[in-house]
Design a protein around this motif. Structure first.
Motif, PDB file in Angstrom:
ATOM      1  N   LEU A  39      29.008 -38.147 -34.027  1.00 43.23           N
ATOM      2  CA  LEU A  39      29.141 -37.618 -35.380  1.00 43.23           C
ATOM      3  C   LEU A  39      30.580 -37.709 -35.862  1.00 43.23           C
ATOM      4  CD1 LEU A  39      26.850 -34.493 -34.922  1.00 43.23           C
ATOM      5  CD2 LEU A  39      26.276 -36.586 -36.190  1.00 43.23           C
ATOM      6  N   ARG A  43      32.121 -39.895 -39.066  1.00 41.27           N
ATOM      7  CA  ARG A  43      32.937 -39.282 -40.133  1.00 41.27           C
ATOM      8  C   ARG A  43      34.251 -40.031 -40.310  1.00 41.27           C
ATOM      9  NH1 ARG A  43      31.502 -34.448 -37.478  1.00 41.27           N
ATOM     10  NH2 ARG A  43      33.604 -34.297 -36.604  1.00 41.27           N
ATOM     11  N   TRP A  46      33.761 -43.347 -41.950  1.00 39.83           N
ATOM     12  CA  TRP A  46      33.527 -43.183 -43.383  1.00 39.83           C
ATOM     13  C   TRP A  46      34.837 -42.926 -44.114  1.00 39.83           C
ATOM     14  CZ3 TRP A  46      32.638 -38.087 -46.055  1.00 39.83           C
ATOM     15  CH2 TRP A  46      32.450 -38.280 -47.429  1.00 39.83           C
ATOM     16  N   THR A  83      23.713 -41.414 -39.833  1.00 38.87           N
ATOM     17  CA  THR A  83      23.805 -41.405 -41.293  1.00 38.87           C
ATOM     18  C   THR A  83      24.529 -40.148 -41.742  1.00 38.87           C
ATOM     19  OG1 THR A  83      21.630 -40.354 -41.493  1.00 38.87           O
ATOM     20  CG2 THR A  83      21.697 -42.751 -41.646  1.00 38.87           C
ATOM     21  N   LEU A  84      25.312 -40.279 -42.800  1.00 35.50           N
ATOM     22  CA  LEU A  84      26.039 -39.161 -43.391  1.00 35.50           C
ATOM     23  C   LEU A  84      25.610 -39.020 -44.844  1.00 35.50           C
ATOM     24  CD1 LEU A  84      29.683 -39.973 -42.175  1.00 35.50           C
ATOM     25  CD2 LEU A  84      27.946 -38.586 -41.023  1.00 35.50           C
ATOM     26  N   ALA A  86      26.471 -36.662 -48.094  1.00 36.21           N
ATOM     27  CA  ALA A  86      27.457 -35.699 -48.586  1.00 36.21           C
ATOM     28  C   ALA A  86      26.899 -34.910 -49.755  1.00 36.21           C
ATOM     29  CB  ALA A  86      28.735 -36.419 -49.024  1.00 36.21           C
ATOM     30  N   LEU A  96      28.527 -32.102 -45.160  1.00 41.56           N
ATOM     31  CA  LEU A  96      27.913 -33.349 -44.716  1.00 41.56           C
ATOM     32  C   LEU A  96      26.673 -33.008 -43.921  1.00 41.56           C
ATOM     33  CD1 LEU A  96      30.720 -35.676 -43.290  1.00 41.56           C
ATOM     34  CD2 LEU A  96      29.285 -36.092 -45.269  1.00 41.56           C
ATOM     35  N   SER A  98      24.269 -34.814 -41.336  1.00 39.33           N
ATOM     36  CA  SER A  98      24.268 -36.004 -40.484  1.00 39.33           C
ATOM     37  C   SER A  98      22.976 -36.083 -39.703  1.00 39.33           C
ATOM     38  CB  SER A  98      25.435 -35.938 -39.496  1.00 39.33           C
ATOM     39  OG  SER A  98      26.649 -35.723 -40.162  1.00 39.33           O
ATOM     40  N   ASP A 114      27.724 -30.459 -41.078  1.00 39.77           N
ATOM     41  CA  ASP A 114      29.154 -30.174 -41.054  1.00 39.77           C
ATOM     42  C   ASP A 114      29.381 -29.293 -42.270  1.00 39.77           C
ATOM     43  OD1 ASP A 114      29.038 -32.089 -39.104  1.00 39.77           O
ATOM     44  OD2 ASP A 114      30.066 -33.624 -40.270  1.00 39.77           O
TER      45      ASP A 114
END
Length: 140
Positions: A39, A43, A46, A83-84, A86, A96, A98, A114
């Motif tokens: 994770l 991040r 990204w 996958t994230l 937001a 986020l 995830s 998150d």
């Protein structure tokens, strides 16, 4: 959090990673602590992709808290997809959502949130390119 329902927000990043053999624990599946590393890497990838130069700025992203729901174990060998998604950014923070899936069989392995992901101060996003801020959903 339901692993079968999409999270509100915008899909901002997808990253594929291969599980390493040494990430298994004594029970023969991926150690729970390792999920957090996957994770974290997603991040950081990204942030790098949208031009967040957190290494040279006085402020940067701060992870306030994270929670994780382990749905199914990952067993070596495995190709994973992180996958994230937001949430809409607030003045100086966002959330986020995830997910880690095993790519070959498209099964959710982990859901994580998150929560209270902050920027150190409100001006942090000013260091991100205008195109990336629009893509992320932050006004130019």
């Amino acid at each position: 959090m339901n692993p079968h329902e999409p999270h509100p927000g915008k899909l901002v990043h997808v990253e594929r990673m291969r599980m390493r053999w040494g990430e298994m624990d004594a029970l023969g599946h991926m150690n729970n602590a390792v999920y957090f590393r996957y994770l974290e890497q997603a991040r950081i990838s990204w942030f790098d992709s949208i031009g967040c130069d957190y290494r040279t700025q006085a402020e940067g992203p701060i992870l306030g808290s994270i929670s994780c729901r382990f749905v199914l174990p990952v067993v070596y060998p495995a190709e994973l997809e992180v996958t994230l998604v937001a949430s809409a950014p607030r003045r100086s923070a966002f959330s986020l959502h995830s997910e880690i899936r095993e790519h070959a069989i498209d099964r959710v392995r982990v859901n994580a949130v998150d929560d209270h992901f902050g920027f150190g101060r409100a001006e942090f996003l000013s260091h991100v390119s205008i195109e990336s801020r629009v893509e992320f959903g932050v006004g130019a």
